[in-house]
Design a protein around this motif. Sequence first.
Motif, short mmCIF file in Angstrom:
data_model
loop_
_atom_site.label_atom_id
_atom_site.label_comp_id
_atom_site.label_asym_id
_atom_site.label_seq_id
_atom_site.Cartn_x
_atom_site.Cartn_y
_atom_site.Cartn_z
N ASP A 238 0.84 -1.21 0.00
CA ASP A 238 0.00 0.00 0.00
C ASP A 238 0.87 1.26 0.00
O ASP A 238 0.60 2.22 -0.73
N GLU A 239 1.91 1.26 0.83
CA GLU A 239 2.80 2.41 0.91
C GLU A 239 3.58 2.59 -0.39
O GLU A 239 3.72 3.72 -0.89
N ILE A 240 4.07 1.50 -0.95
CA ILE A 240 4.83 1.56 -2.20
C ILE A 240 3.97 2.12 -3.33
O ILE A 240 4.40 2.98 -4.09
N HIS B 25 11.34 -5.71 -6.29
CA HIS B 25 12.53 -6.46 -5.90
C HIS B 25 13.74 -5.52 -5.79
O HIS B 25 14.52 -5.61 -4.84
N ARG B 26 13.86 -4.63 -6.75
CA ARG B 26 14.95 -3.65 -6.72
C ARG B 26 14.82 -2.74 -5.50
O ARG B 26 15.80 -2.43 -4.82
N ALA B 27 13.60 -2.31 -5.20
CA ALA B 27 13.36 -1.44 -4.05
C ALA B 27 13.68 -2.15 -2.74
O ALA B 27 14.30 -1.56 -1.85
N VAL B 28 13.28 -3.40 -2.63
CA VAL B 28 13.56 -4.17 -1.41
C VAL B 28 15.07 -4.32 -1.23
O VAL B 28 15.60 -4.16 -0.12
N ARG B 29 15.78 -4.62 -2.32
CA ARG B 29 17.24 -4.77 -2.25
C ARG B 29 17.89 -3.45 -1.80
O ARG B 29 18.75 -3.44 -0.91
N LEU B 30 17.45 -2.33 -2.37
CA LEU B 30 17.98 -1.03 -1.96
C LEU B 30 17.66 -0.73 -0.50
O LEU B 30 18.49 -0.18 0.22
N HIS C 291 17.30 -2.84 1.94
CA HIS C 291 18.20 -3.62 2.81
C HIS C 291 19.63 -3.08 2.77
O HIS C 291 20.30 -3.02 3.79
N GLU C 292 20.09 -2.71 1.58
CA GLU C 292 21.46 -2.22 1.43
C GLU C 292 21.66 -0.84 2.04
O GLU C 292 22.68 -0.57 2.67
N LEU C 293 20.69 0.05 1.85
CA LEU C 293 20.83 1.43 2.30
C LEU C 293 20.20 1.70 3.66
O LEU C 293 20.47 2.73 4.27
N GLU C 294 19.35 0.77 4.10
CA GLU C 294 18.66 0.90 5.39
C GLU C 294 17.93 2.23 5.54
O GLU C 294 18.08 2.94 6.54
N ILE C 295 17.12 2.57 4.51
CA ILE C 295 16.31 3.77 4.57
C ILE C 295 14.84 3.39 4.36
O ILE C 295 14.53 2.28 3.94
N ASP C 296 13.96 4.33 4.66
CA ASP C 296 12.52 4.05 4.58
C ASP C 296 12.02 4.08 3.13
O ASP C 296 12.75 4.45 2.21
#
Length: 97
Positions: A25-27, A54-59, A61-66
């Motif tokens: 919902d947020e995405i 998938h790209r957003a989830v990976r980012l 996890h890697e960047l640890e941002i909301d």
Amino acid sequence: MTTVTVTLTVTEFCLRTGVSSEELDEIVGLGMIEPRVSQTQEWLFDDHAAVVVHRAVRLRHELEIDWPGIAVALTLLDENARLARENALLRQRLERW
């Protein structure tokens, strides 16, 4: 040539991408992806939306941002890729001159 598009329900999409329905919902609210127009009340997503998430989830996890930060990062990455393609075309045109 035939183009095949995979269509996923919300449940299938969440299972495939690993995001919860609340995160989805947020995405969608942030405009990272849009559901396909459907005749029913339930959202349907295509396979390209799954790739973007998938790209957003990976980012994330890697960047640890909301999620809002991820939305900005994806926009900037897409713009960077577009500019790189445009520059490559311009270089090709200049080489022909």
